[in-house]
Design an enzyme around this catalytic site. Structure first.
Site: not given
Ligand code: PLP
Length: 750
Positions: A187, A207, A209, A334
């Site tokens: 994030q 990540s 995306h 949920c």
């Molecule tokens: N760590 C955090 C803080 C995330 O917000 C996310 C995704 O929701 C992940 C790890 C996992 O990432 P990825 O979807 O690329 O595996």
């Protein structure tokens, strides 16, 4: 037009990233391991993307691998660290005694720790680092524990709350700890400088995306000298650190995003993002006066707002926002029958209601100011819709939507009913629940109805009655507070008047000594009975409590039948499976024990003995509330009620063949159109909370009349369809995928 405010879940792909991916797929499709011209071009592209990533992340040394995403990066880092710990232990060094992770970490981290700890046979204790009410790690705790840790995992910024960790504070602790340090940078990418080298971070996964690249691409930084074990072995790609032919389209797209970060013209500045946040926050305050923010803004990413509104569960707010075309997410996951409170907010020690009612609104750094303006307008419209329908405080001159006769509320399977007569403005609440006090009080204050009584159907075993709390919350609405008995019935009264309706009561000892049914009449006509836990859909109330009267139960069931007959709608005190209502005829067919009593095959003692056998091994259920009924429903598993889109369209085109029922709540209907499904002769709007009002009318339809329910996603409409089928109307359907998949008006009628 939809406005996407869920950027912490994922983002759209930036146009230049799409173009870069398309170019790779169409032209530069070579394999970077090939040594011919096509391969060399791909290799150059790969090297260039990595070089940009190193610049953006300020990582001149160490490894920077392309992965499939952060989950893979986390696995690789954890596997690497734990393999090294295993080797150290095999060599006689047992100084690492535990593994630590932040209590608010994304699940990928503790799950990976568990997994590799087991697979590698390390079996080290794994502990969560506590966080304070501001969401930040407890550094004193960490200082005490880090010296004996083998690996410490702390995220840079939290995905639910946006709370930014004190990485400098953690780095200071880690400097005097032998433990390896993993920082989940997901994030933070593009929003915060991680300063991984300066801070001595060993592993940092990212990540794509979450920052405008496609799904399926990510990066992992590994400090030079940090232990490394490949997760994937094979053809030697990525310097043999991560085998498998590279995801070149994804990597090219991520490279384009990282270049956009460098050029400074695509993404908004921190000051602009703070302004966007400020505007959204003001809109939320205007819309829902009592809104509370779940993390201190000063410690959060400017792009994340996590909030709750007292009295409004997160599902309600999600449906509301969705109807306004605002895509936000619950701060909690949920499931169909029980909202799981957010573990992140729980770890921060927030009150249970706040953790269960949280909503996350997150935007992206590429979102335009005009989009934020439009979002603010829609948020204010959401507030206006709730004011119209009395869900939040409204000025006195607000015009309110009509009050239905019956409104049902359900909290974790427990049901509460509001009976309201619009003409006389008198109402009664039956089986109030603590979670609903604020909501009911708001309803009463807003509409100015007289509260004629607050009744309980019995002394509850699974929750405290909140009758006293509700009475105290709305003293002005209460009818002259005469004496009432333990269940709230006015002393000496034969009936309670509600305009053209009246309530009478019927003692039905069994589930408890004091179990009582309330019968609703209109004139001389019995409309329905609120039966508490005496008869539940698919079950009978259990009678193994200290306050139960098992030997009286059979006679109570016979008395109920003699009083209401087989077809009267019975409204239960619990409804775990969303059946809404039942009748003695339906339940006798489903429950052999009930049939046995009503047909005279079982006397009181035989019934009590058979029931005691059923209840012998009954434990609290997975709902975490006490199971209030022994489930003895012998009917077949639920039938599929989904009507595929094409069949629904055909029915609609046939015109008049089916009754179309919008089961969204009125505030949703006010905000979002039903895409042409509404408005015909055979169209109705009956919100799920008011479904009970319309069941008799649908049950009176010819059995071959299709009734097609629809809602936002197909979830609530499926509940309505199943309930109607179970009560005896076989042609009940739910529009599969709901309005979300229903084409816009033009295409539907084309
Ligand atoms: N760590 C955090 C803080 C995330 O917000 C996310 C995704 O929701 C992940 C790890 C996992 O990432 P990825 O979807 O690329 O595996």
């Amino acid at each position: 037009m939809e406005i996407y405010l869920d950027a912490n879940a994922t983002t759209p792909v930036l146009p230049q990233a799409r173009a870069a991916a398309m170019a790779v797929m169409a032209d530069a499709y070579g394999n970077p391991s090939s040594i011919h011209g096509s391969g060399l071009k791909a290799r150059a592209l790969l090297d260039e993307a990595r070089a940009v990533a190193r610049q953006v992340l300020d990582l001149p040394s160490g490894q920077l691998l392309f992965t499939s995403g952060a989950t893979e990066g986390i696995q690789t880092a954890v596997l690497s660290a734990l393999s090294a710990l295993r080797q150290r232990r095999d060599a006689g060094d047992s100084t690492a005694l535990q593994l630590l992770y932040g209590a608010t970490e994304h699940k990928a981290v503790p799950e990976a720790l568990q997994h590799w700890n087991t697979v590698l046979g390390l079996h080290l204790p794994i502990h969560a680092i506590p966080v304070g009410s501001d969401g930040r790690h407890d550094l004193d705790w960490l200082r005490a524990q880090a010296p004996i840790a083998g690996l410490v995992c702390t995220m840079a910024a939290n995905n639910e709350t946006g709370v930014v960790s004190d990485l400098d504070g953690i780095a200071a602790v880690m400097r005097s700890s032998p433990a390896l340090w993993l920082v989940d940078g997901v994030q933070a990418l593009g929003k915060l400088a991680l300063k991984a080298m300066e801070r001595g971070i060993d592993y940092a996964p990212f990540s794509g995306h979450k920052l405008y690249a496609p799904k399926g691409v990510g990066m992992l930084y590994v400090r030079e000298g940090a232990p490394f074990t490949p997760l994937l072995a094979g053809g030697g790609q990525e310097g043999a650190l991560r085998a498998g032919t590279e995801n070149m389209a994804g990597i090219a797209a991520l490279g384009a995003v990282l270049r956009a970060l460098q050029d400074g013209s695509t993404f908004a500045s921190p000051a602009t993002l703070a302004d966007h946040r400020q505007r959204l926050e003001s809109a939320l305050r205007d819309a829902f006066g009592a809104v509370v923010f779940n993390a201190p803004a000063a410690l959060c990413l400017p792009t994340t707002l996590n909030f709750a509104v007292p009295g409004l569960e997160s599902k309600l707010l999600l449906d509301l926002f969705d109807a306004a075309g605002l895509r936000v997410s619950g701060g909690s996951a949920c499931s169909a029958s029980k909202a799981q409170p957010s573990y992140v907010l729980q770890a921060m020690g927030l009150p249970a209601w706040q953790a269960a009612a949280a909503v996350r609104m997150s935007f992206g750094a590429a979102d335009a100011s005009a989009m934020i303006d439009e979002a603010c307008q829609r948020i204010r419209a959401c507030g206006a819709a709730l004011r119209t329908h009395c869900l939040v405080e409204a000025p006195e001159d607000t015009a309110h939507g009509a009050a239905p006769l019956l409104t049902r509320f359900v909290v974790d399977g427990a049901c509460c009913y509001l009976l309201a007569d619009a003409a006389s403005q008198r109402c009664v609440v039956v089986d109030p629940l603590p979670e609903l006090v604020e909501r009911l009080a708001q309803w009463l204050r807003c509409r100015g109805f007289t509260l004629a009584a607050v009744l309980d159907t019995h002394s509850h075993g699974d929750h405290a009655s909140s009758a006293a709390e509700l009475r105290a919350a709305v003293p002005a609405a209460l009818q002259a507070a005469g004496a009432v008995d333990a269940l709230g019935w006015p002393q000496g009264a034969m009936q309670i008047d509600l305009g053209a309706y009246r309530l009478s009561r019927l003692a039905l000892p069994g589930h408890t000594e004091d179990s009582t049914a309330y019968l609703l009449h209109q004139g001389a006509q019995l409309q329905l009975a609120l039966v508490g836990d005496t008869v539940l859909p698919g079950a009978l109330g259990r009678s193994d409590f200290a306050q139960s009267a098992p030997l009286a139960y059979a006679d109570s069931l016979r008395l109920l039948e003699a009083t209401v007959g087989p077809q009267t709608l019975l409204l239960p005190g619990h409804d775990y499976d969303n059946h809404f209502a039942c009748t003695l005829a339906v339940e006798s067919a489903a429950q052999p024990l009930l049939a046995g009593v009503l047909q005279g095959q079982l006397d009181a003692a035989a019934f009590a003995a058979a029931k005691a056998r059923l209840e012998q091994a009954m434990a609290p259920t997975a709902y975490l509330t006490m199971a209030c009924g022994a489930r003895v429903d012998a009917t077949a598993p639920t039938a599929c009620v989904e009507l595929p889109l094409a069949r629904a369209q055909a029915l609609q085109l046939a015109g008049g063949a089916a009754l179309l029922v919008d089961v969204r709540e009125p505030y949703e209907q006010q905000l979002g159109s039903a895409r042409g499904l509404e408005g015909g002769d055979l169209a109705q709007a009956v919100p799920l909370s008011g479904l009970l009002n319309a069941l008799p009318q649908w049950l009176a339809l010819a059995t071959d009349t299709p009734v097609v329910f629809y809602c936002r996603s197909g979830n609530r409409s499926a509940q309505a369809a199943r309930a109607l089928r179970r009560l005896g109307h076989p042609q009940a359907f739910s529009l599969a995928g709901g309005l979300a998949l229903w084409p816009e008006r033009d295409t539907a009628s084309a």
